[in-house]
Design a protein around this motif. Structure first.
Motif, short mmCIF file in Angstrom:
data_model
loop_
_atom_site.label_atom_id
_atom_site.label_comp_id
_atom_site.label_asym_id
_atom_site.label_seq_id
_atom_site.Cartn_x
_atom_site.Cartn_y
_atom_site.Cartn_z
N PHE A 15 0.85 -1.19 0.00
CA PHE A 15 0.00 0.00 0.00
C PHE A 15 0.89 1.24 0.00
O PHE A 15 1.81 1.35 0.83
CB PHE A 15 -0.92 0.00 1.22
N PRO A 16 0.65 2.21 -0.89
CA PRO A 16 1.55 3.37 -1.04
C PRO A 16 1.35 4.43 0.05
O PRO A 16 1.07 5.59 -0.23
CB PRO A 16 1.18 3.90 -2.42
N SER A 422 -5.72 -5.46 -6.42
CA SER A 422 -5.41 -4.09 -6.85
C SER A 422 -4.09 -3.59 -6.27
O SER A 422 -3.45 -2.71 -6.85
CB SER A 422 -6.54 -3.14 -6.46
N HIS A 423 -3.65 -4.16 -5.12
CA HIS A 423 -2.42 -3.69 -4.48
C HIS A 423 -1.27 -4.68 -4.60
O HIS A 423 -0.21 -4.47 -4.02
CB HIS A 423 -2.68 -3.39 -3.00
N GLN A 424 -1.47 -5.75 -5.38
CA GLN A 424 -0.38 -6.70 -5.56
C GLN A 424 0.76 -6.00 -6.31
O GLN A 424 0.54 -5.23 -7.24
CB GLN A 424 -0.85 -7.92 -6.35
N ASP A 429 -3.38 -2.81 -10.10
CA ASP A 429 -3.81 -1.55 -10.72
C ASP A 429 -3.22 -0.33 -10.01
O ASP A 429 -2.82 0.64 -10.66
CB ASP A 429 -5.33 -1.46 -10.72
N VAL A 430 -3.18 -0.36 -8.67
CA VAL A 430 -2.68 0.79 -7.92
C VAL A 430 -1.23 1.07 -8.27
O VAL A 430 -0.84 2.23 -8.51
CB VAL A 430 -2.82 0.53 -6.40
N TRP A 431 -0.41 0.03 -8.34
CA TRP A 431 1.02 0.22 -8.62
C TRP A 431 1.28 0.50 -10.09
O TRP A 431 2.19 1.26 -10.43
CB TRP A 431 1.80 -1.00 -8.14
N THR A 432 0.47 -0.07 -10.96
CA THR A 432 0.61 0.23 -12.39
C THR A 432 0.37 1.72 -12.64
O THR A 432 1.11 2.37 -13.39
CB THR A 432 -0.39 -0.60 -13.21
N ILE A 434 0.72 4.21 -10.39
CA ILE A 434 1.80 4.99 -9.78
C ILE A 434 3.05 4.96 -10.65
O ILE A 434 3.69 5.99 -10.89
CB ILE A 434 2.11 4.45 -8.37
N MET A 435 3.37 3.81 -11.17
CA MET A 435 4.60 3.66 -11.95
C MET A 435 4.52 4.33 -13.32
O MET A 435 5.53 4.68 -13.91
CB MET A 435 4.94 2.18 -12.12
N ASN A 436 3.29 4.50 -13.79
CA ASN A 436 3.11 5.12 -15.12
C ASN A 436 3.02 6.64 -15.05
O ASN A 436 2.92 7.30 -16.07
CB ASN A 436 1.86 4.55 -15.81
N LYS A 437 3.02 7.18 -13.81
CA LYS A 437 2.94 8.64 -13.66
C LYS A 437 4.28 9.29 -14.01
O LYS A 437 5.33 8.75 -13.76
CB LYS A 437 2.53 9.00 -12.23
#
Length: 437
Positions: A15-16, A422-424, A429-432, A434-437
């Motif tokens: 979790f971020p 979603s947080h794996q 999805d959450v990390w995808t 964040i990383m694409n920002k």
């Protein structure tokens, strides 16, 4: 039913929390609260859920360690495990080759904790009871049979442990009823993470006071003058009669800890938590001795490796508050040993919680401690952090700053599958995003 374990799966779930400085302290400035999340499947369809807590990077290492011990679990039946739980604990912690990675500490012990937490969850579910109730209903000898006494018999023997539990049978029903009605007293760490602004601290304190909180912990250790300012602000917010604790998260050397905390004594903290290296037993003893005239105790334990270290902390009078952790130690089995030793040495237990799932898990252990071991609420409270509970199927219930005993069967470890997916890390999805920002 035998409940044969047919498979073990483990996932890296993060979790971020660093984005908003949740969990920030003097040593861990940007934690992403995370878990290695274990699911045990059985041949009858019943599942067991377990986890161990991390703060982001390195969770993948714990996942690898869980996978390394999976072969010791898969294929066994629940009945086979719990009929000799001490033997099963020792099987996991004393594998002739893997124990070299610890023994009983570090990543391998975190992994074993996750697996054993899942086994305890499975057992409680099979019995249709919350974990705390499963423990409370056990015969003293059955509880003791779950504990590995190797290396601690100079501080606590099996016979002494049975005697403690038998003695606590008196009044046990009354204490259980008291917990069901009133709950277990808690303190909050949510108001004063080190990265929070003064404005946010004030708002969170105001809200907490309105909700009935009377015990507060503030993070310290980065800058003395800033600590004085923040502790002064915190004491002004909560008033002179409420309880304040300070937590340095291992920031200082021994002499520095004594000097720094002495400078904060005017704010009347009940304890300083983790003032120095979590491994320095004699250092904690020196700090405890120096701070005793100021009325400030020492609390530690969230990164104490195992029951052997807790034994030495207690023998050396190096702490005045024992802080067990549901994932740092070897699950319920090892925590039972520490609870019993703490009672023998007459040191109150105030568990570490927060993180992801730690509140959910440790509430079971402290309920058991009060009902079946200590029988006392004197100078005792359980940490609470108001983050991420919404990701669990049976989140903690806090009423008037008290933990209300869980009612659902199990160890409260199960997470919502949607949250896990979603947080794996790193593909959720959450990390995808964040990383694409």
């Amino acid at each position: 039913m035998l409940h044969k374990i047919t498979s073990l799966t483990v996932r890296d779930v993060r979790f971020p929390t660093s984005l908003e400085q949740h969990g920030s302290d003097a040593m861990h400035t940007d934690p992403d609260y995370s878990v290695a999340y274990v699911v045990l499947d059985t041949d009858c369809g019943l599942k067991g859920f377990g986890l161990t807590f991390t703060v982001g990077k390195g969770t993948e290492i714990v996942v690898c360690a869980v996978e390394a011990v999976a072969g010791l679990v898969v294929g066994k039946s629940l009945q086979e495990i719990v009929s000799d739980f001490r033997g099963f604990y020792r099987l996991l912690t004393s594998d002739g080759q893997m124990r070299w990675l610890g023994p009983e500490k570090g990543v391998i012990h975190l992994a074993i904790a996750a697996v054993l937490n899942a086994v305890w969850d499975l057992w409680a579910r099979a019995e249709g009871k919350p974990l705390w109730k499963l423990l409370v209903d056990m015969d003293p000898k059955q509880i003791v049979s779950c504990i590995d006494f190797r290396y601690i018999t100079d501080a606590l023997t099996e016979e002494e442990a049975v005697e403690i539990l038998v003695k606590a049978q008196e009044g046990k029903q009354r204490r259980e009823e008291h917990m069901l009605k009133e709950g277990y007293p808690a303190y909050t760490t949510s108001c004063a993470w080190l990265g929070y602004s003064d404005q946010l601290l004030k708002q969170l304190c105001t809200d907490a006071l309105k909700s009935g909180w009377t015990k507060f912990k503030v993070k310290v250790g980065a800058d003395l003058e800033d600590d004085k300012r923040r502790c002064r602000l915190m004491r002004q917010m909560i008033g002179p009669d409420n309880t304040l604790m300070i937590d340095a998260n291992q920031r200082w050397d021994v002499a520095e800890a004594i000097s720094w905390v002495s400078s904060l004594a005017e704010f009347k903290p009940l304890w300083v938590e983790e003032p120095t290296s979590p491994d320095d037993i004699l250092g904690h003893a020196a700090i405890s001795k120096a701070l005793a005239p100021l009325g400030i105790g020492v609390a530690t334990g969230e990164q104490c490796h195992n029951r052997v270290m807790f034994k030495q902390f207690l023998q050396a009078s190096a702490l005045q508050f024992v802080q067990i952790d549901s994932c740092r130690l070897g699950s319920v089995n090892e925590n039972l040993a520490v609870l019993l030793m703490a009672h023998k040495f007459q040191v109150p237990v105030c568990p570490h919680a927060g993180g992801v799932g730690l509140c959910e898990l440790v509430q079971h252990l402290i309920l058991f401690d009060y009902i079946c071991v200590s029988g006392s609420l004197g100078n005792r409270m359980c940490e609470y952090v108001d983050h991420l509970h919404e990701h669990f199927t049976s989140p903690v219930v806090i009423h008037d700053a008290h933990y209300m005993p869980p009612k659902d069967p199990g160890y409260s470890c199960e997470m919502l599958e949607s949250s896990v997916q979603s947080h794996q890390y790193p593909e959720g999805d959450v990390w995808t995003l964040i990383m694409n920002k």
